[in-house]
Scaffold this motif. Structure first.
Motif, PDB file in Angstrom:
ATOM      1  N   ARG A 252      33.096  47.651  43.024  1.00 36.09           N
ATOM      2  CA  ARG A 252      33.893  47.001  41.988  1.00 36.09           C
ATOM      3  C   ARG A 252      35.394  47.109  42.287  1.00 36.09           C
ATOM      4  NH1 ARG A 252      34.542  48.629  35.549  1.00 36.09           N
ATOM      5  NH2 ARG A 252      36.460  47.438  35.321  1.00 36.09           N
TER       6      ARG A 252
ATOM      7  N   ILE B 249      36.620  44.966  45.154  1.00 36.12           N
ATOM      8  CA  ILE B 249      36.758  43.567  44.736  1.00 36.12           C
ATOM      9  C   ILE B 249      37.977  43.386  43.829  1.00 36.12           C
ATOM     10  CG2 ILE B 249      35.663  41.720  43.402  1.00 36.12           C
ATOM     11  CD1 ILE B 249      32.944  42.853  44.414  1.00 36.12           C
ATOM     12  N   GLU B 250      38.067  44.208  42.792  1.00 32.65           N
ATOM     13  CA  GLU B 250      39.112  43.971  41.786  1.00 32.65           C
ATOM     14  C   GLU B 250      40.492  44.471  42.191  1.00 32.65           C
ATOM     15  OE1 GLU B 250      37.868  45.791  38.170  1.00 32.65           O
ATOM     16  OE2 GLU B 250      36.315  44.293  37.768  1.00 32.65           O
ATOM     17  N   ARG B 251      40.536  45.561  42.922  1.00 31.28           N
ATOM     18  CA  ARG B 251      41.829  46.176  43.205  1.00 31.28           C
ATOM     19  C   ARG B 251      42.167  46.227  44.692  1.00 31.28           C
ATOM     20  NH1 ARG B 251      41.776  51.300  38.976  1.00 31.28           N
ATOM     21  NH2 ARG B 251      40.719  50.184  37.306  1.00 31.28           N
TER      22      ARG B 251
ATOM     23  N   ILE C 293      37.112  38.720  49.955  1.00 31.18           N
ATOM     24  CA  ILE C 293      37.785  39.640  49.023  1.00 31.18           C
ATOM     25  C   ILE C 293      39.216  39.894  49.496  1.00 31.18           C
ATOM     26  CG2 ILE C 293      37.810  42.017  48.156  1.00 31.18           C
ATOM     27  CD1 ILE C 293      34.662  41.866  48.403  1.00 31.18           C
TER      28      ILE C 293
ATOM     29  N   ALA D 106      41.068  38.004  51.246  1.00 33.76           N
ATOM     30  CA  ALA D 106      41.895  36.801  51.054  1.00 33.76           C
ATOM     31  C   ALA D 106      42.476  36.758  49.651  1.00 33.76           C
ATOM     32  CB  ALA D 106      41.068  35.551  51.326  1.00 33.76           C
ATOM     33  N   LYS D 107      41.685  37.202  48.684  1.00 40.65           N
ATOM     34  CA  LYS D 107      42.159  37.166  47.301  1.00 40.65           C
ATOM     35  C   LYS D 107      43.253  38.188  47.026  1.00 40.65           C
ATOM     36  CE  LYS D 107      38.378  35.153  44.717  1.00 40.65           C
ATOM     37  NZ  LYS D 107      37.359  35.393  43.697  1.00 40.65           N
ATOM     38  N   HIS D 108      43.342  39.196  47.867  1.00 41.81           N
ATOM     39  CA  HIS D 108      44.357  40.230  47.644  1.00 41.81           C
ATOM     40  C   HIS D 108      45.601  40.037  48.493  1.00 41.81           C
ATOM     41  CE1 HIS D 108      42.354  42.933  44.879  1.00 41.81           C
ATOM     42  NE2 HIS D 108      41.221  42.644  45.494  1.00 41.81           N
TER      43      HIS D 108
ATOM     44  N   TYR E  63      54.464  47.669  39.404  1.00 42.11           N
ATOM     45  CA  TYR E  63      53.373  47.480  40.350  1.00 42.11           C
ATOM     46  C   TYR E  63      52.929  46.026  40.324  1.00 42.11           C
ATOM     47  CZ  TYR E  63      49.081  48.426  42.919  1.00 42.11           C
ATOM     48  OH  TYR E  63      48.097  48.414  43.862  1.00 42.11           O
TER      49      TYR E  63
ATOM     50  N   TYR F 134      50.596  42.803  41.013  1.00 41.61           N
ATOM     51  CA  TYR F 134      49.160  42.552  40.992  1.00 41.61           C
ATOM     52  C   TYR F 134      48.914  41.060  41.199  1.00 41.61           C
ATOM     53  CZ  TYR F 134      44.273  43.285  39.568  1.00 41.61           C
ATOM     54  OH  TYR F 134      42.916  43.373  39.535  1.00 41.61           O
ATOM     55  N   THR F 135      47.711  40.736  41.622  1.00 40.93           N
ATOM     56  CA  THR F 135      47.389  39.331  41.840  1.00 40.93           C
ATOM     57  C   THR F 135      46.725  38.737  40.603  1.00 40.93           C
ATOM     58  OG1 THR F 135      45.943  37.842  43.051  1.00 40.93           O
ATOM     59  CG2 THR F 135      45.326  40.165  43.061  1.00 40.93           C
TER      60      THR F 135
ATOM     61  N   ASN G 228      44.466  36.668  40.755  1.00 37.44           N
ATOM     62  CA  ASN G 228      43.102  36.268  41.120  1.00 37.44           C
ATOM     63  C   ASN G 228      42.004  37.001  40.357  1.00 37.44           C
ATOM     64  OD1 ASN G 228      44.080  34.467  42.941  1.00 37.44           O
ATOM     65  ND2 ASN G 228      43.895  35.831  44.707  1.00 37.44           N
ATOM     66  N   PHE G 229      42.321  38.143  39.792  1.00 42.67           N
ATOM     67  CA  PHE G 229      41.274  38.894  39.096  1.00 42.67           C
ATOM     68  C   PHE G 229      41.526  39.004  37.605  1.00 42.67           C
ATOM     69  CE2 PHE G 229      41.373  40.057  43.491  1.00 42.67           C
ATOM     70  CZ  PHE G 229      40.051  39.844  43.848  1.00 42.67           C
TER      71      PHE G 229
ATOM     72  N   TYR H 270      44.760  46.538  35.164  1.00 45.52           N
ATOM     73  CA  TYR H 270      43.360  46.863  35.425  1.00 45.52           C
ATOM     74  C   TYR H 270      42.469  46.599  34.218  1.00 45.52           C
ATOM     75  CZ  TYR H 270      45.352  49.057  39.510  1.00 45.52           C
ATOM     76  OH  TYR H 270      46.034  49.303  40.668  1.00 45.52           O
TER      77      TYR H 270
ATOM     78  N   THR I 102      40.320  42.494  34.165  1.00 41.90           N
ATOM     79  CA  THR I 102      39.227  41.932  34.948  1.00 41.90           C
ATOM     80  C   THR I 102      38.059  41.634  34.017  1.00 41.90           C
ATOM     81  OG1 THR I 102      38.171  44.043  35.379  1.00 41.90           O
ATOM     82  CG2 THR I 102      39.906  43.360  36.903  1.00 41.90           C
TER      83      THR I 102
END
Lengths: 349, 243
Positions: free
Chosen positions: A112, A115-117, A325, A327-329, B27, B29-30, B32-33, B219, B222
């Motif tokens: 998780r 993916i998310e961070r 994953i 690419a998204k970051h 910080y 962040y993108t 995308n999530f 965080y 998401t």
């Protein structure tokens, strides 16, 4: 970054040369006189299994005559080198309390958070912060000695001089994890299963009077010297000839997933493992900038092939999913796409 | 009974999503999530300091938001006139938060309410635990207190109050419940609390007092996080939309 283009870590490296370390050492002794020996062990040393915390333990035992308890929260995917080194520390005369937590839960969280961070070890960060303090509370050992203050040594916002010396236990969540582990109770993970990741209640911490200090405030901190001591005194092994993405094989070699973690860091910030280590080597006078530049150009951002099958299996991912994953970051200001390939928009000069 | 709201507060520095701490971008962040579907509402704030970026970068970020989501969006930060609002309205913002402009010239609230309707006017206030209000991204003391200012903005036609605890910004230690209570007791319009949300218990604590719990922690945005939050709040007996 300062207006002069110099980062806080480099300024600190400069300032370190003018510190009276003998005086700091005396301060440390005073502090031990005040806080050590109030439980079954003199103090707790949070122990990753790696060279830095091992050397601190070794120095506390041999230079200060203490009996520390080492609290180790296990890596997600131990490497053989890491396992060997962990056992060498016990062989060298230390008690290690080893937390091995439910890996079914850990895997879910690693996936998780990758993916998310873009950081598969966010829960590990929570646990390595929680476990020593939890143990301090349980065993009634109020003194905890951490390695280095990351923001001071490696760059970041240093809140105050006191924050370089004393670890403010109330700020851990914000600075080191960014999130409360209680929030992760979703998708078949219960709050009870998250216990190892949840920071103890502040009331309990205050009841035991847990005090946490940074060894690096009182002693000149140098990861390269630590690696040398670990090799000579404890028989630590290294990754030969080097880890993926770096020019050395002595730092962060305990967990197979670390290579991926550093690679993601490069994808996000265009700051890779080689840059990270080269900066430390320059700051502590072990490397010239010219050599560092060559090494950075050669190794920064190298894909972590070494343990890839084990890592992908652990995360339950295919290689192409990992690429998606990443690419998204990727920070679009730092990368551009040319002929179907992602290229850095900047180069270290 | 009106449902309580879980709100994502997205702070943009020159069009880039940042988490802030003590009112400084902290910080990156993108987007995308950031899950734009299951959250109840979004508050998007431009925290770019004057001269440190371009407004069009923020507007572009808002455009991306409005194109991809269907929950109400409040936009704030740097709104000083109806002209500013018109551009954001065209992009798709639903509500507009004014802060410093209202403190400088309170009549702007009446004008906004007249033109846009109270439902679209949010007055945002940044305060310390003492109740002192600060303007210009927390830079200047105003000599005003949250409760009397809240009463005035309500009288002038504000539809909602966004109350930010400056001391708790970026901290995960819980909302400043006393501060929130002080404003809620002063007015009848909805109050949204921002600053200090660390876990879902904090959200349920503040929702026992006010209508909206806004969280700025990246965080928390998401899809899995919001799902976890909603199920926690529902179990805690908070009336909330569970999608």
């Amino acid at each position: 970054m300062g207006d002069d283009g110099i980062c806080p870590a480099c300024k600190w490296a400069e300032a370190k040369r003018n510190i009276d370390w003998a005086e700091r050492g005396a301060q440390f002794k005073q502090l031990l006189a005040q806080h050590a020996g109030r439980g079954p062990y003199d103090c707790i040393v949070p122990f990753s299994g790696g060279k830095d915390s091992a050397v601190i333990a070794w120095r506390l035992k041999h230079e200060y005559g203490l009996r520390p308890m080492l609290v180790c929260y296990g890596q997600l995917l131990w490497t053989d080198v890491g396992r060997h080194n962990l056992h060498r520390v016990a062989d060298a005369g230390f008690d290690i309390l080893y937390w091995r937590t439910d890996q079914a839960v850990s895997r879910k969280l690693a996936r998780r958070f990758l993916i998310e961070r873009g950081h598969p070890k966010a829960h590990y960060d929570a646990a390595i912060n929680a476990a020593p303090v939890r143990t301090a509370v349980q065993f009634g050992i109020p003194l905890v000695i951490y390695a280095e203050h990351g923001e001071t040594e490696y760059g970041g916002r240093v809140l105050s001089q006191e924050s370089q010396r004393t670890r403010d236990l109330t700020e851990i969540l914000e600075n080191h994890v960014g999130d409360d582990a209680r929030n992760w109770a979703v998708d078949g993970i219960s709050e009870r299963e998250l216990y190892p990741y949840i920071y103890p209640d502040l009331d309990d911490i205050h009841r035991v009077g847990v005090k946490a200090f940074y060894f690096s405030y009182f002693h000149k901190w140098d990861v390269y010297e630590n690696a040398e001591i670990a090799k000579d005194k404890l028989g630590f092994r290294r990754v030969e000839p080097r880890s993926d993405g770096s020019f050395e094989g002595f730092d962060s070699i305990d967990d197979m997933i670390d290579g991926l973690d550093f690679w993601m860091m490069h994808q996000k910030f265009l700051f890779g493992r080689a840059t990270r280590m080269a900066s430390r080597m320059i700051q502590n006078g072990h490397m010239t900038r010219d050599l560092a530049l060559d090494l950075v150009k050669k190794y920064d951002g190298e894909f972590p092939e070494m343990y890839l099958p084990q890592v992908l299996d652990y995360l339950g991912l295919q290689r192409h999913e990992l690429e998606e994953i990443a690419a998204k970051h990727r920070n679009p200001e730092l990368w551009h796409r040319l002929n179907g390939r992602w290229l850095p928009a900047y180069e270290v000069r | 009974m009106l449902k309580k709201r879980l709100i994502a507060a997205l702070t943009f520095n020159d069009g880039v999503l940042f988490r802030t701490k003590l009112f400084q971008p902290d910080y990156r962040y993108t987007m995308n999530f950031v899950d734009l579907w299951s959250i109840d509402e979004i508050v998007a704030l431009d925290v770019t300091r004057p001269g440190q970026g371009e407004r069009k970068n923020f507007e572009r970020a808002i455009e991306t938001l409005t194109e991809n989501c269907f929950v109400p969006i409040t936009v704030g930060g740097g709104i000083r006139s109806l002209d500013d609002v018109r551009r954001l309205f065209d992009i798709g913002a639903d509500k507009f938060a004014i802060n410093t402009a209202a403190l400088e010239r309170p009549e702007i609230i009446d004008e906004f309410a007249m033109k846009l309707g109270s439902q679209a006017v949010v007055v945002s206030m940044d305060a310390y635990p003492s109740g002192h209000i600060f303007s210009d991204c927390g830079a200047h003391g105003t000599g005003r207190y949250v409760d009397e200012w809240a009463r005035e903005v309500e009288k002038r036609g504000a539809g909602e109050i966004l109350l930010t605890s400056m001391e708790r910004d970026g901290a995960l230690q819980g909302y400043d419940l006393a501060l929130v209570k002080r404003v809620v007791e002063a007015v009848n319009i909805p109050v949204i609390a921002l600053g200090g949300c660390g876990n879902w218990k904090h959200a349920s604590d503040v929702l026992a007092i006010c209508d909206g719990a806004a969280t700025q922690n990246i965080y928390h945005f998401t899809e899995a996080s919001i799902r976890g939050a909603k199920s926690y709040l529902k179990q805690a007996g908070v009336p909330i939309r569970v999608s």
